[in-house]
Enzyme design. Structure first.
Site, PDB file in Angstrom:
ATOM      1  N   PHE A   1      14.285 -25.277 -20.153  1.00 21.26           N
ATOM      2  CA  PHE A   1      13.199 -24.594 -19.389  1.00 21.26           C
ATOM      3  C   PHE A   1      12.271 -22.863 -19.981  1.00 21.26           C
ATOM      4  CE2 PHE A   1      16.499 -20.989 -18.891  1.00 21.26           C
ATOM      5  CZ  PHE A   1      15.893 -19.708 -18.423  1.00 21.26           C
ATOM      6  N   LYS A   2      13.119 -22.078 -20.830  1.00 21.24           N
ATOM      7  CA  LYS A   2      12.478 -21.564 -22.402  1.00 21.24           C
ATOM      8  C   LYS A   2      11.259 -22.371 -22.266  1.00 21.24           C
ATOM      9  CE  LYS A   2      16.520 -19.581 -21.224  1.00 21.24           C
ATOM     10  NZ  LYS A   2      17.117 -19.528 -22.706  1.00 21.24           N
ATOM     11  N   ASP A   3      10.844 -23.281 -22.553  1.00 16.81           N
ATOM     12  CA  ASP A   3       9.798 -24.089 -23.225  1.00 16.81           C
ATOM     13  C   ASP A   3       8.527 -23.598 -22.307  1.00 16.81           C
ATOM     14  OD1 ASP A   3      10.106 -25.159 -25.117  1.00 16.81           O
ATOM     15  OD2 ASP A   3      11.296 -26.836 -24.068  1.00 16.81           O
TER      16      ASP A   3
ATOM     17  N   LEU B   1       7.888 -20.016 -23.213  1.00 16.67           N
ATOM     18  CA  LEU B   1       7.566 -19.655 -25.076  1.00 16.67           C
ATOM     19  C   LEU B   1       6.587 -20.337 -25.368  1.00 16.67           C
ATOM     20  CD1 LEU B   1      11.581 -19.538 -25.379  1.00 16.67           C
ATOM     21  CD2 LEU B   1       9.872 -17.576 -26.235  1.00 16.67           C
TER      22      LEU B   1
END
Length: 497
Positions: A111-113, A116
């Site tokens: 989920f960091k994508d 980020l």
């Protein structure tokens, strides 16, 4: 009129959104928060006809008011493109009575994508807007996912360097290989002999070191953050909750203004805080269900009103949640303290000095939006196995923590009717060994990549590109250091005396 930002520890000084994104962390150690949470100004009917990129603009324009329409749309369109393996960007999958919001279709399958992918563009745009001449050094601690996603976003971005610290024995083999094989002349990865909290505390200390800042400035550098403490990480995360609701409405799964529950597996609290902000923008949300693993500092906080990090640090099969200092909780504390920066600063000083603090009964009453619980390692594995056997749908360990807590919420409250979205924060391919062990221990003797292929067969899902590209990738980073050597390691990597 511009929406301005101030520190959770000093509300006197106001800065613009682009300045807050550039700084990452306030000079006093606080986190930047908007003066107020803006209300959504488009209807759910309008949102339901929009693409992910269009929803992103409608949400983010309200927070990033010093960006022009052209600047913001450019950032959004460059972020949410073919790096994602689905045009939906964040699809919803219905399984066993809940809607799984798949936040792992980006280039690093976590989920960091979602945030980020856009942060580098927001940061570079912010630098230009504020006439920054220094090279920006992104300094980040990761519990497994932020590091790779940040490096993928910043790799070879002109005018930036990125240095990522991770706990050497505290991430999955796939997570580690993703980081150690990252290309880009400006990317640096360092394993530390310690845990995530120690890495994060040391990074924060570097941000707060004024003498170090002067040394860096003299060498033509300045620090910024890609951690969820950066408001440029938090704002894009609000988008996918608004998008999820608009998709449910489009599918006629919810009626106009019908409330939903949102379940989020969380360690650093940023992802569920984004859902809280979405609710305060007017998104119809009933309960925010905070799911913890055995490092259940947040569950204990919501239960008792005391936050206490003085406990054993447990390495689990959901390593991205192995956190005892939930940095983003400070933004919630500030809000339930009535936006009282002095009160918040006192509590954070207590956390720094004694490792704990207790909120007042009045503040605890304001936590009624939340329900907290946790799942054990055994329960997490059981959830993965049962969901697969019942539906054929395979989830990762972090998502399983959320699904397990949702089961406990239904049992405790009797609320089985409210439509519920579960934030699915990582692909099961990122934690293949733990996932496959949960489904059947017979897979234990397989190598990591044999497990990948078996998981693909079992779930009838294509192996993600993020996994395929590291099968035979060369290790490019091999630096390891002790916690007390992190600052020296940064200087050495940048050639600063």
């Amino acid at each position: 009129m511009d929406l301005l930002y101030s520190s959770t520890r000093n509300s006197e000084k106001k800065i613009t959104a682009s300045q807050a994104i550039l700084k990452g962390l306030a000079d006093d150690g606080g986190l930047f928060v908007p003066e107020s949470i803006p209300a959504l100004d488009v209807s759910v009917e309008e949102l339901s006809k929009m693409s992910y990129q269009q929803v992103a603009y409608e949400v983010m324009k309200l927070f990033l008011t010093d960006f022009t329409e052209e600047e913001l749309k450019n950032c959004i369109n460059r972020a949410y493109d073919s790096k994602f393996d689905t045009t939906e960007i964040a699809p919803l999958k219905f399984a066993d009575g809940a809607y799984y919001l798949e936040l792992f279709h980006g280039s690093t399958i976590a989920f960091k994508d979602m945030a980020l992918s856009i942060l580098p563009h927001l940061l570079i745009t912010s630098a230009k807007k504020n006439n920054v001449k220094n090279e920006i050094v992104i300094l980040t601690a990761t519990s497994g996912d932020t590091g790779k996603a940040a490096m993928a976003g910043f790799a070879d971005v002109e005018g930036t360097q990125i240095i990522v610290f991770y706990p050497k024995n505290g991430v999955s083999p796939i997570q580690e290989k993703q980081m150690l094989t990252q290309k880009g002349a400006n990317t640096h990865v360092v394993g530390i002999h310690g845990n995530f909290d120690q890495a994060q505390s040391a990074v924060k200390a570097m941000f707060n070191d004024k003498a170090l800042a002067e040394t860096m400035d003299a060498a033509g550098y300045q620090f910024s953050s890609a951690n969820s403490i950066n408001i440029g990480r938090l704002v894009p995360q609000i988008v996918y909750y608004v998008y999820a609701y608009s998709k449910l409405f489009a599918q006629r799964a919810v009626a106009k203004d019908e409330k939903i529950n949102i379940v989020v597996p969380t360690g650093n609290f940023g992802n569920i805080l984004a859902a809280f902000y979405a609710k305060n923008m007017g998104l119809p949300v009933a309960k925010l269900i905070c799911a913890s693993n055995e490092n259940k500092v947040l569950y204990d906080f919501f239960t008792t009103g005391e936050y206490d990090k003085n406990r054993e640090f447990i390495l689990t099969n959901s390593p991205s949640m192995d956190i005892l200092i939930s940095s983003n909780l400070e933004r919630l504390i500030y809000r339930i303290a009535g936006n009282d920066a002095n009160k918040n600063a006192q509590l954070m000083a207590s956390l720094a000095k004694d490792g704990k603090y207790t909120v007042t009964p009045e503040m605890k009453e304001k936590l009624s939006d939340f329900y907290g619980n946790y799942t054990s390692e055994k329960e997490t594995a059981e959830v993965i196995k049962k969901l697969y056997e019942d539906t054929g749908y395979i989830i990762d360990t972090h998502t399983a923590v959320a699904a397990g807590v949702y089961d406990k919420y239904k049992e405790a409250t009797g609320d089985t009717a409210t439509k519920t979205v579960i934030a699915s924060t990582a692909s099961p391919f990122k934690f293949t060994r733990s996932v496959m062990d949960a489904i059947d221990p017979k897979y234990d003797s397989m190598t990591d990549f044999e497990l990948v292929d078996e998981l693909s067969k079992l779930g009838n899902v294509k192996v993600p590109n993020a996994i395929e590209e590291i099968r035979d990738a060369k290790i490019l980073h091999n630096t390891v250091c002790d916690v007390d050597q992190m600052e020296n390691t940064v200087k050495k990597m940048l050639g600063v005396q």
